[in-house]
Design a protein around this motif. Structure first.
Motif, PDB file in Angstrom:
ATOM      1  N   VAL A  91       0.840  -1.199   0.000  1.00  0.00           N
ATOM      2  CA  VAL A  91       0.000   0.000   0.000  1.00  0.00           C
ATOM      3  C   VAL A  91       0.876   1.251   0.000  1.00  0.00           C
ATOM      4  O   VAL A  91       0.632   2.197  -0.755  1.00  0.00           O
ATOM      5  N   HIS A  92       1.909   1.250   0.823  1.00  0.00           N
ATOM      6  CA  HIS A  92       2.820   2.395   0.874  1.00  0.00           C
ATOM      7  C   HIS A  92       3.452   2.650  -0.489  1.00  0.00           C
ATOM      8  O   HIS A  92       3.466   3.781  -0.973  1.00  0.00           O
ATOM      9  N   ASP A  93       3.983   1.610  -1.098  1.00  0.00           N
ATOM     10  CA  ASP A  93       4.671   1.784  -2.382  1.00  0.00           C
ATOM     11  C   ASP A  93       3.715   2.236  -3.478  1.00  0.00           C
ATOM     12  O   ASP A  93       4.106   2.990  -4.367  1.00  0.00           O
ATOM     13  N   ARG A  94       2.493   1.795  -3.421  1.00  0.00           N
ATOM     14  CA  ARG A  94       1.500   2.218  -4.412  1.00  0.00           C
ATOM     15  C   ARG A  94       1.170   3.693  -4.221  1.00  0.00           C
ATOM     16  O   ARG A  94       1.048   4.448  -5.182  1.00  0.00           O
ATOM     17  N   ASP A  95       1.054   4.136  -2.958  1.00  0.00           N
ATOM     18  CA  ASP A  95       0.644   5.504  -2.669  1.00  0.00           C
ATOM     19  C   ASP A  95       1.806   6.494  -2.643  1.00  0.00           C
ATOM     20  O   ASP A  95       1.588   7.700  -2.765  1.00  0.00           O
ATOM     21  N   ASP A  96       3.032   6.022  -2.438  1.00  0.00           N
ATOM     22  CA  ASP A  96       4.202   6.901  -2.396  1.00  0.00           C
ATOM     23  C   ASP A  96       5.349   6.249  -3.165  1.00  0.00           C
ATOM     24  O   ASP A  96       6.331   5.806  -2.583  1.00  0.00           O
ATOM     25  N   PRO A  97       5.230   6.210  -4.507  1.00  0.00           N
ATOM     26  CA  PRO A  97       6.239   5.499  -5.295  1.00  0.00           C
ATOM     27  C   PRO A  97       7.625   6.144  -5.271  1.00  0.00           C
ATOM     28  O   PRO A  97       8.609   5.502  -5.616  1.00  0.00           O
ATOM     29  N   GLU A  98       7.727   7.396  -4.831  1.00  0.00           N
ATOM     30  CA  GLU A  98       9.038   8.057  -4.809  1.00  0.00           C
ATOM     31  C   GLU A  98       9.902   7.587  -3.640  1.00  0.00           C
ATOM     32  O   GLU A  98      11.121   7.624  -3.720  1.00  0.00           O
ATOM     33  N   THR A  99       9.285   7.182  -2.545  1.00  0.00           N
ATOM     34  CA  THR A  99      10.009   6.646  -1.396  1.00  0.00           C
ATOM     35  C   THR A  99       9.499   5.228  -1.182  1.00  0.00           C
ATOM     36  O   THR A  99       8.477   5.018  -0.542  1.00  0.00           O
ATOM     37  N   THR A 100      10.210   4.269  -1.715  1.00  0.00           N
ATOM     38  CA  THR A 100       9.744   2.887  -1.633  1.00  0.00           C
ATOM     39  C   THR A 100      10.032   2.290  -0.256  1.00  0.00           C
ATOM     40  O   THR A 100      10.875   2.785   0.493  1.00  0.00           O
ATOM     41  N   THR A 101       9.361   1.237   0.033  1.00  0.00           N
ATOM     42  CA  THR A 101       9.594   0.509   1.280  1.00  0.00           C
ATOM     43  C   THR A 101      11.037   0.028   1.342  1.00  0.00           C
ATOM     44  O   THR A 101      11.674   0.084   2.397  1.00  0.00           O
ATOM     45  N   THR A 102      11.564  -0.410   0.222  1.00  0.00           N
ATOM     46  CA  THR A 102      12.966  -0.847   0.180  1.00  0.00           C
ATOM     47  C   THR A 102      13.891   0.297   0.577  1.00  0.00           C
ATOM     48  O   THR A 102      14.845   0.091   1.341  1.00  0.00           O
ATOM     49  N   ASP A 103      13.605   1.517   0.086  1.00  0.00           N
ATOM     50  CA  ASP A 103      14.413   2.682   0.466  1.00  0.00           C
ATOM     51  C   ASP A 103      14.374   2.902   1.982  1.00  0.00           C
ATOM     52  O   ASP A 103      15.408   3.135   2.611  1.00  0.00           O
ATOM     53  N   VAL A 104      13.181   2.840   2.539  1.00  0.00           N
ATOM     54  CA  VAL A 104      13.017   3.053   3.976  1.00  0.00           C
ATOM     55  C   VAL A 104      13.765   1.977   4.756  1.00  0.00           C
ATOM     56  O   VAL A 104      14.468   2.268   5.730  1.00  0.00           O
ATOM     57  N   LEU A 105      13.639   0.724   4.349  1.00  0.00           N
ATOM     58  CA  LEU A 105      14.329  -0.364   5.040  1.00  0.00           C
ATOM     59  C   LEU A 105      15.847  -0.207   4.953  1.00  0.00           C
ATOM     60  O   LEU A 105      16.561  -0.464   5.934  1.00  0.00           O
ATOM     61  N   GLN A 106      16.337   0.212   3.805  1.00  0.00           N
ATOM     62  CA  GLN A 106      17.785   0.431   3.667  1.00  0.00           C
ATOM     63  C   GLN A 106      18.255   1.550   4.589  1.00  0.00           C
ATOM     64  O   GLN A 106      19.309   1.446   5.216  1.00  0.00           O
ATOM     65  N   GLN A 107      17.450   2.605   4.722  1.00  0.00           N
ATOM     66  CA  GLN A 107      17.794   3.696   5.637  1.00  0.00           C
ATOM     67  C   GLN A 107      17.803   3.194   7.090  1.00  0.00           C
ATOM     68  O   GLN A 107      18.689   3.559   7.873  1.00  0.00           O
TER      69      GLN A 107
END
Length: 117
Positions: A91-107
């Motif tokens: 849901v997050h990635d669909r609604d905010d494709p500029e900041t993906t879940t993978t990006d957040v997890l890597q951070q």
């Protein structure tokens, strides 16, 4: 415990944790948040408290028997947390494709060392 009940409890734990985080960001000195409970209750409800093993079992065999009996519950709890997270991530990635879940997890992984300080 039924899958539906486990999923509801996991969602409740995640929702409550998010709310606590929001409240602590607003006021880091808060002490009125009961941050234990739900996770411990879930584990207590899922993990056996009585174990079966042979009367003449060695300590190593007792430990193995206990691990064998605890493992399915831990696997189910972890799997449900992972499944709920995956759905939330989609849901997050669909609604905010500029900041993906993978990006957040890597951070989060990069900042993990800060947790030890």
């Amino acid at each position: 415990m039924k899958d539906s009940e486990l999923t509801r409890r996991v969602v409740g734990i995640l929702t409550q944790t998010y709310e606590w985080r929001r409240l602590l960001r607003e006021d880091p000195d808060r002490t009125d948040l009961g941050t234990e409970g739900a996770v411990a209750d879930l584990i207590y409800d899922m993990v056996p408290t009585r174990f079966e093993f042979d009367e003449d079992a060695t300590p190593a065999e007792v430990a193995q028997a206990m691990g064998d009996q605890i493992y399915p519950a831990i696997r189910e709890i972890a799997g449900t947390f992972a499944a709920v997270f995956a759905e939330l991530a989609e849901v997050h990635d669909r609604d905010d494709p500029e900041t993906t879940t993978t990006d957040v997890l890597q951070q989060l992984a990069v900042r993990a060392d800060d947790l030890d300080n």
